[in-house]
Design a protein around this motif. Structure first.
Motif, PDB file in Angstrom:
ATOM      1  N   VAL A 362       0.873  -1.173   0.000  1.00 21.07           N
ATOM      2  CA  VAL A 362       0.000   0.000   0.000  1.00 21.07           C
ATOM      3  C   VAL A 362       0.907   1.220   0.000  1.00 21.07           C
ATOM      4  N   PHE A 363       0.720   2.096  -1.009  1.00 22.64           N
ATOM      5  CA  PHE A 363       1.628   3.230  -1.197  1.00 22.64           C
ATOM      6  C   PHE A 363       1.146   4.477  -0.463  1.00 22.64           C
ATOM      7  N   GLN A 364       2.025   5.488  -0.475  1.00 27.38           N
ATOM      8  CA  GLN A 364       1.751   6.735   0.248  1.00 27.38           C
ATOM      9  C   GLN A 364       0.618   7.529  -0.378  1.00 27.38           C
ATOM     10  N   ASP A 365       0.639   7.678  -1.695  1.00 31.13           N
ATOM     11  CA  ASP A 365      -0.320   8.542  -2.383  1.00 31.13           C
ATOM     12  C   ASP A 365      -1.530   7.725  -2.808  1.00 31.13           C
ATOM     13  N   PRO A 366      -2.677   7.890  -2.151  1.00 29.99           N
ATOM     14  CA  PRO A 366      -3.845   7.071  -2.476  1.00 29.99           C
ATOM     15  C   PRO A 366      -4.510   7.445  -3.788  1.00 29.99           C
ATOM     16  N   ALA A 430      -7.059   1.199  -1.694  1.00 26.20           N
ATOM     17  CA  ALA A 430      -5.696   0.668  -1.851  1.00 26.20           C
ATOM     18  C   ALA A 430      -5.488  -0.543  -0.944  1.00 26.20           C
ATOM     19  N   ILE A 431      -6.044  -0.497   0.264  1.00 32.57           N
ATOM     20  CA  ILE A 431      -5.940  -1.637   1.170  1.00 32.57           C
ATOM     21  C   ILE A 431      -6.763  -2.805   0.638  1.00 32.57           C
ATOM     22  N   ALA A 432      -7.948  -2.520   0.074  1.00 30.89           N
ATOM     23  CA  ALA A 432      -8.764  -3.580  -0.532  1.00 30.89           C
ATOM     24  C   ALA A 432      -8.018  -4.259  -1.674  1.00 30.89           C
ATOM     25  N   ARG A 433      -7.313  -3.476  -2.480  1.00 31.49           N
ATOM     26  CA  ARG A 433      -6.519  -4.050  -3.580  1.00 31.49           C
ATOM     27  C   ARG A 433      -5.442  -4.983  -3.035  1.00 31.49           C
ATOM     28  N   ALA A 434      -4.835  -4.611  -1.909  1.00 32.11           N
ATOM     29  CA  ALA A 434      -3.822  -5.476  -1.310  1.00 32.11           C
ATOM     30  C   ALA A 434      -4.442  -6.738  -0.707  1.00 32.11           C
ATOM     31  N   LEU A 444       3.400  -1.512   4.005  1.00 30.59           N
ATOM     32  CA  LEU A 444       2.727  -0.205   4.002  1.00 30.59           C
ATOM     33  C   LEU A 444       3.804   0.866   3.966  1.00 30.59           C
ATOM     34  N   ASP A 445       3.974   1.495   2.808  1.00 30.09           N
ATOM     35  CA  ASP A 445       5.037   2.477   2.612  1.00 30.09           C
ATOM     36  C   ASP A 445       4.480   3.884   2.791  1.00 30.09           C
ATOM     37  N   GLU A 446       4.668   4.467   3.979  1.00 29.05           N
ATOM     38  CA  GLU A 446       4.140   5.805   4.306  1.00 29.05           C
ATOM     39  C   GLU A 446       2.651   5.882   3.993  1.00 29.05           C
ATOM     40  N   ALA A 447       1.906   4.847   4.391  1.00 29.87           N
ATOM     41  CA  ALA A 447       0.524   4.709   3.941  1.00 29.87           C
ATOM     42  C   ALA A 447      -0.438   5.718   4.544  1.00 29.87           C
ATOM     43  N   ILE A 477       6.439   1.003   6.997  1.00 27.49           N
ATOM     44  CA  ILE A 477       7.558   1.915   6.749  1.00 27.49           C
ATOM     45  C   ILE A 477       7.049   3.348   6.902  1.00 27.49           C
ATOM     46  N   SER A 478       7.702   4.128   7.752  1.00 27.41           N
ATOM     47  CA  SER A 478       7.230   5.489   7.969  1.00 27.41           C
ATOM     48  C   SER A 478       8.332   6.344   8.561  1.00 27.41           C
TER      49      SER A 478
END
Length: 536
Positions: A362-366, A430-434, A444-447, A477-478
């Protein structure tokens, strides 16, 4: 004479009122914090002061900068004001700077446009300003380009531009959101020093209550385009008369309720064993090859079933490189990575495609992580391309509906486009996609770093609930240590490609052993600590 005075400011865009009777006042040598969530009117207030409102806007009321009434100025006068009397620092320094112009050219441009100074004189001012913001000539000559600098260094260049002509008013719009904690602390201290020494007024726009509590003399809290509470910072946070202020305060300190503490499993979900990742550097010349740069150096750790592990460190420490190696997006030069006991990738061998499907991110920019031309149904099913047999028909619809319901959305949302959702809803998608591929591990990269405090609290609650119910494991990751402390069971501290300290989260935060960890913890803004400090 006030640095900034706003009275009865009202802004309409195509007939829709977005600001309602805004009253703000900022004195020279003081810092005004403007706080609120996305859509509250913070940035629109700043754009009103700069007179850079979007097309179709109309404003009324009174705005004066250093005693000058903006309503009486034509466009030529406003152009002279911007940069000379009012400077602005934007959130993302890379987009605020021109990538094809040197930092010297960009700082000098402000001087030449507003004063008519010669090139030599403008460069002299540029050099003095860059020195002033901590970019000395020995390491940062004027012919450096933005891409040669780190995020914090670029932000210092943007600040040098904004203060080149010593403006009466400096507007900082989320100036530290994308920065790691130590760089953020340096930038905030620099801004505080500039206000104190130059006597300018600083309007600090942020959604981070800890930052504003430690920096601002006065505060204004905006909601739905109106000021709901304003006054001295300590007084506002001590009394919190408005329900919205109390809600922001509660959300900023929110800790998700973890239903259980995960126990170490016989076979870890993820096992990282002495991983090494090197990058080949450009040649010095045709005959001399430079040694490879070691971005990840002999890193080893495990993540167990249902465990949330945080990975923290400054920009450039190797966090993202390690994440790419774990996700089998980069080849390894040493060590191996196992998922549920099976080798995903190792030195000299590529990733195992079926095992790769068991890890999602899950990336930072939704918004930027989705294709805006596709509907949600297609977006959340993207991970299925990793499977040999992709679900079809009714099974596909069932998987989509279940993934959306897991994150608190409805099945009807599958037929919408991503622009129809708020930032928090996009991150849920984005979490649903994961989740749809039923992974063993989610990175979770700066999610949550780009989300407002209340939305962040909701997403952290969702992640904690999913981890407990589905026995999911996270690598979180944050650069925001307060978020890591709230959501993780264990934390890994990374510096220069190595894990320098690891352990249970509360143990690391309460009693850090490594000097680097102590520096990170000390630099983390704390709302409670800021309010507990003596005044003055």
């Amino acid at each position: 004479m006030s640095a900034l005075s706003i009275s009865n400011l009202k802004v309409e865009i195509h007939g829709n009122t977005v600001l309602h009777d805004i009253d703000l006042r900022l004195e020279p040598g003081q810092i005004l914090g403007v706080v609120g969530e996305s859509g509250s009117g913070k940035s629109m207030t700043a754009l009103s002061v700069m007179q850079l409102l979007p097309r179709g806007s109309r404003w009324s009321g009174s705005i004066t900068v250093g005693g000058a009434d903006l309503a009486t100025m034509d466009e030529a006068a406003l152009c002279r004001m911007r940069g000379r009397d009012v400077g602005m620092i934007f959130q993302e320094p890379m987009t605020a700077l021109n990538p094809v112009k040197t930092i010297g050219d960009q700082v000098a441009e402000t001087v030449r446009v507003h004063t008519g100074a010669s090139r030599r004189e403008a460069y002299a001012v540029a050099r003095a300003m860059l020195d002033r913001v901590g970019l000395p000539e020995a390491q940062f000559p004027l012919d450096r380009y933005p891409h040669d600098l780190s995020g914090g260094q670029r932000q210092r260049v943007v600040i040098a531009q904004a203060i080149a002509l010593r403006p009466k008013l400096l507007i900082a719009d989320e100036p530290t959101t994308a920065l790691d904690v130590t760089t953020q602390a340096q930038i905030l201290e620099l801004l505080k020093q500039l206000v104190r020494e130059e006597g300018m007024g600083l309007m600090l726009i942020t959604h981070d209550l800890a930052v504003v509590a430690g920096l601002a003399d006065t505060i204004a809290i905006l909601k739905d385009g109106a000021v709901v509470e304003a006054g001295a910072t300590r007084e506002i946070f001590r009394e919190m008369r408005h329900p919205y202020t109390r809600a922001l305060f509660s959300a900023s300190a929110h800790v998700p309720d973890r239903g259980r503490k995960p126990e170490p499993s016989v076979t870890p979900v993820l096992s990282v064993a002495q991983v090494v990742r090197d990058y080949q550097q450009p040649r010095r010349n045709l005959f001399v090859r430079r040694p490879p740069f070691r971005a990840v150096d002999s890193v080893a750790f495990d993540i167990h079933h249902g465990e949330n592990v945080g990975l923290v460190g400054e920009s450039g420490c190797g966090k993202s490189t390690l994440a790419r190696a774990i996700l089998a997006l980069d080849a390894l030069q040493g060590g191996e990575i196992r998922l549920n006991g099976h080798v995903v990738s190792s030195a000299g061998e590529g990733p195992h495609p079926e095992l790769r499907a068991r890890m999602q991110v899950v990336f930072q920019d939704p918004y930027g992580s989705f294709n805006p031309r596709h509907r949600v149904r297609r977006l959340v099913t993207e991970p299925f391309h990793l499977l040999k047999v992709r679900p079809q028909g009714a099974e596909l619809d069932r998987r989509v509906d279940r993934a959306l319901s897991e994150v608190g959305l409805s099945s009807s949302d599958a037929d919408k486009y991503i622009h129809e959702f708020s930032g928090g809803q996009r991150q849920r998608i984005a979490i649903a996609r994961a989740l749809i591929i039923e992974p063993a591990l989610i990175v979770l990269d700066e999610a949550v770093s780009a989300l407002d405090v209340s939305i962040r609290a909701q997403i952290l609650d969702l992640l904690a609930e999913l981890s407990d119910r589905l026995d999911l494991s996270y690598l979180f990751i944050s650069h925001d240590l307060s978020v890591v402390r709230a959501i993780t069971d264990r934390v890994l501290v990374m510096k220069d490609g190595r894990i320098v300290e690891q352990g249970e989260t509360e143990t690391i935060f309460r009693n850090p052993q490594h000097p680097y960890t102590r520096r990170l913890v000390a630099a983390t803004p704390s709302l409670e600590a800021a309010l507990a400090r003596p005044e003055g």
